[in-house]
Design an enzyme around this catalytic site. Structure first.
Site, PDB file in Angstrom:
ATOM      1  N   GLU A 295       1.992   3.885  -4.385  1.00  0.00           N
ATOM      2  CA  GLU A 295       2.177   4.258  -2.935  1.00  0.00           C
ATOM      3  C   GLU A 295       2.413   3.160  -2.000  1.00  0.00           C
ATOM      4  O   GLU A 295       1.744   2.633  -1.292  1.00  0.00           O
ATOM      5  CB  GLU A 295       0.744   4.927  -2.707  1.00  0.00           C
ATOM      6  CG  GLU A 295       0.697   5.637  -1.391  1.00  0.00           C
ATOM      7  CD  GLU A 295      -0.799   5.914  -1.002  1.00  0.00           C
ATOM      8  OE1 GLU A 295      -1.153   6.570  -0.044  1.00  0.00           O
ATOM      9  OE2 GLU A 295      -1.646   5.714  -2.057  1.00  0.00           O
TER      10      GLU A 295
ATOM     11  N   GLU B  52       7.500  -2.078   3.457  1.00  0.00           N
ATOM     12  CA  GLU B  52       5.960  -2.805   2.708  1.00  0.00           C
ATOM     13  C   GLU B  52       6.589  -3.154   1.660  1.00  0.00           C
ATOM     14  O   GLU B  52       5.649  -3.326   0.499  1.00  0.00           O
ATOM     15  CB  GLU B  52       5.003  -1.857   2.797  1.00  0.00           C
ATOM     16  CG  GLU B  52       4.266  -1.243   3.931  1.00  0.00           C
ATOM     17  CD  GLU B  52       3.453  -0.390   4.181  1.00  0.00           C
ATOM     18  OE1 GLU B  52       2.895  -0.302   2.892  1.00  0.00           O
ATOM     19  OE2 GLU B  52       2.854   0.177   4.884  1.00  0.00           O
TER      20      GLU B  52
END
EC number: 2.1.1.-
Length: 610
Positions: free
Chosen positions: A412, A421
């Site tokens: 995730e 990210e």
């Protein structure tokens, strides 16, 4: 946010009585001429019509919106213009005396507003202790309505009226006043001409204080109750959804005041966003960097309240288990699942739920680098998962040496822009954890961009300028007051597992967009979608947004404001750059020969640390 419903009436004899009448009929603000009792248009009137003492200071500021004298400070006639300016400045001085932080509303008559704009600019400078200026603008050119009753109107006249767009009147004034946060727009609806969907959408990107609904827009329903027609209900609902207040304009003898107020209060209740995250609307936040920073429990908790995302992850693991292990092997074959980033356990629960539903045997390895999250996970292993085959490792996934390779790798690691990210770098580093025929969930992510108009976001960016280079940052924001200049288009794609011999995660792409209506470019919206397994997808692309999912807000890459014209094509070039210590984006509007500012060169503003 609390909305106000304002009663606007002209020609009133007493402001206190107007307030009393309004509050008795469920309004909480009034709007009326600053010259109640029809003060003559003489600049130095010696007999004022009402004293300051008829209301308290707090009531002047909180209960009254003043409309300025309807004089034209931009008249082409020199004498009329000078006289109008004297009257106008007299009104401003009186308003400032009554309302040190109050609200003044002034109507735009047409495209020529240079003098008015200069007055507003002078009164809204940061060091000037003024209140707000509400610029009243018709939603469409009132001249267009006259052509419905004229048979002699030529096509040229109609085209000229259509091109004389009130939005441009507002935009010219807004540019002169430098996007001041004290200058807001009040949009006046009219029953003669209903605006197009694109016109309404464009206004949603503006700093809207309120919309004015004339009482003539209301009709009687079968119960003899005042309502708006369905088309107007939808339009008003759009404005309410971006926090526009409501001003009802009536004549002093109107007997249906309470019905209007009750009806619009119901519309507000039906259309306002009551979501738990609506306090984040239009806020600019620096994106998380979970690779180098440890998230706190509050951040984990916010993510975990999104049931949609984890249900789709569960569906993906469930489908992968069924494909990986046949029914005949269900009781004997063990599937090794490796979870990259355990957080506080929601993905682990999704894996266990999938295993239980499919009746497949799984061994779960949780790799988590956050030592604080490890404490929570360890407690869950002892209390909730004591009967599960689960093992926790406090490691960075890129440095982890597993006891065995994974059949399924679940992560995730996606941010609001997909790869912001550093999911490509993380998953490339974790490739050694996966069997050659192993499955990655997710297996693909794609970022998207589109040009946006949002005066509110631009104002928020400008407020950050004294502290750092705000136009060289990408922000996470719950986009609310925005106009999508064109639909999002795909930008960068990453596929996992990436088994290329030479992995290169740098990217560069130019995407072109069509301008559908005159507007202002304030920045670039960023979104992503991801394929978890086969056709199971998550998306925050506005065109395909996963219903009910709120784990990710879009991104906003700021640009300097530029006015764009209908029919124009703009091209946006985006780079994803990588060096030994960081990853960063650069962006530029490339409209040859007038290339715009190049943002975030060498990652001097926003960057993601490796």
């Amino acid at each position: 946010m609390n909305y106000y419903v304002c009663l606007h009436q002209e020609g009133v004899n007493s402001i206190p009585k107007l307030i009393e009448k309004a509050f008795a009929n469920n309004y909480n603000v009034v709007s009326t001429s600053i010259n109640a009792n029809m003060l003559p248009f003489e600049p130095h009137e010696s007999d004022p019509t009402y004293p300051a003492t008829i209301l308290s200071g707090s009531d002047w500021n909180s209960k009254v919106i003043f409309t300025m004298s309807d004089v034209n400070v931009d008249s082409p006639n020199d004498k009329l213009r000078e006289h109008a300016k004297e009257v106008f400045m007299r009104d401003v001085a009186w308003a400032e005396h009554l309302q040190n932080v109050g609200n003044l509303m002034v109507r735009l008559r047409g495209p020529e507003n240079e003098n008015l704009a200069s007055i507003v600019l002078a009164k809204t400078k940061d060091d000037f202790p003024s209140g707000n200026w509400f610029i009243q603008v018709p939603i469409t050119n009132p001249e267009l309505a006259t052509f419905e009753h004229r048979k002699d109107a030529t096509a040229e006249e109609v085209a000229e009226a259509e091109s004389n767009d009130p939005w441009n009147w507002w935009n010219n004034l807004r540019m002169v006043t430098k996007h001041s946060t004290k200058v807001k727009v009040v949009i006046e609806l009219n029953d003669a001409d209903r605006p197009s969907k694109e016109t309404v959408r464009r206004w949603l990107g503006e700093p809207i204080e309120a919309i004015i609904i004339p009482s003539s827009l209301f009709v009687r329903n079968r119960s003899n109750y005042c309502v708006l027609k369905k088309e107007w209900q939808l339009i008003v609902g759009h404005f309410i959804s971006v926090r526009a207040n409501i001003i009802i304009s009536t004549n002093p003898n109107d007997k249906a005041l309470c019905q209007y107020a009750d009806y619009v209060n119901k519309l507000i209740n039906d259309n306002c966003d009551k979501h738990m995250l609506n306090s984040y609307e239009n806020m600019l936040e620096i994106p998380l960097q979970p690779l180098c920073d440890n998230l706190d429990t509050y951040t984990y908790e916010v993510f975990e309240t999104d049931p949609v995302k984890y249900k789709l992850y569960q569906d993906a693991v469930q489908a992968a288990l069924l494909d990986r292990v046949s029914a005949a092997e269900a009781k004997t074959k063990l599937t090794v699942v490796m979870l990259l980033g355990g957080g506080r356990g929601p993905l682990a629960r999704a894996v266990f739920n999938a295993a239980e539903l499919t009746k497949r045997k799984v061994r779960l390895y949780i790799i988590e680098k956050n030592p604080n999250a490890i404490r929570t996970l360890s407690n869950m292993v002892k209390t909730l998962w004591a009967d599960k085959d689960v093992h926790i490792f406090s490691k960075d996934m890129r440095d982890f040496s597993p006891p065995e390779l994974a059949d399924i790798m679940v992560s995730e690691l996606l941010g609001s822009f997909g790869d912001n990210e550093l999911s490509p770098e993380c998953l490339d580093g974790a490739l050694k954890l996966l069997k050659p025929d192993g499955i990655s969930i997710p297996y693909k992510s794609t970022s998207y961009i589109n040009p946006l108009m949002s005066a509110v976001l631009h104002q928020n960016v400008c407020q950050l300028l004294p502290t750092y280079p705000a136009f060289d940052y990408g922000y996470v924001s719950l986009l609310k007051n925005i106009y999508h200049i064109d639909e999002p288009q795909a930008l960068f794609e990453f596929v996992h597992p990436n088994r290329a011999e030479n992995i290169d995660n740098t990217r560069c792409k130019t995407v072109s967009f069509k301008v559908n209506k005159d507007c202002v470019l304030h920045g670039i919206g960023g979104y992503f979608d991801t394929h978890l397994y086969k056709d199971i997808c998550l998306s925050i692309n506005p065109l395909t947004h996963t219903p009910g999912m709120f784990s990710w807000f879009p991104m906003f890459f700021a640009t300097r404001p530029r006015t764009l014209r209908e029919g124009q094509t703009i091209s946006i070039q985006f780079w994803r750059c990588v060096d030994a210590t960081k990853v960063w984006y650069e962006w530029q509007v490339v409209n040859s020969p007038d290339d715009w500012e190049h943002h975030n060169t060498r990652g001097t503003g926003y960057n993601m640390r490796l």
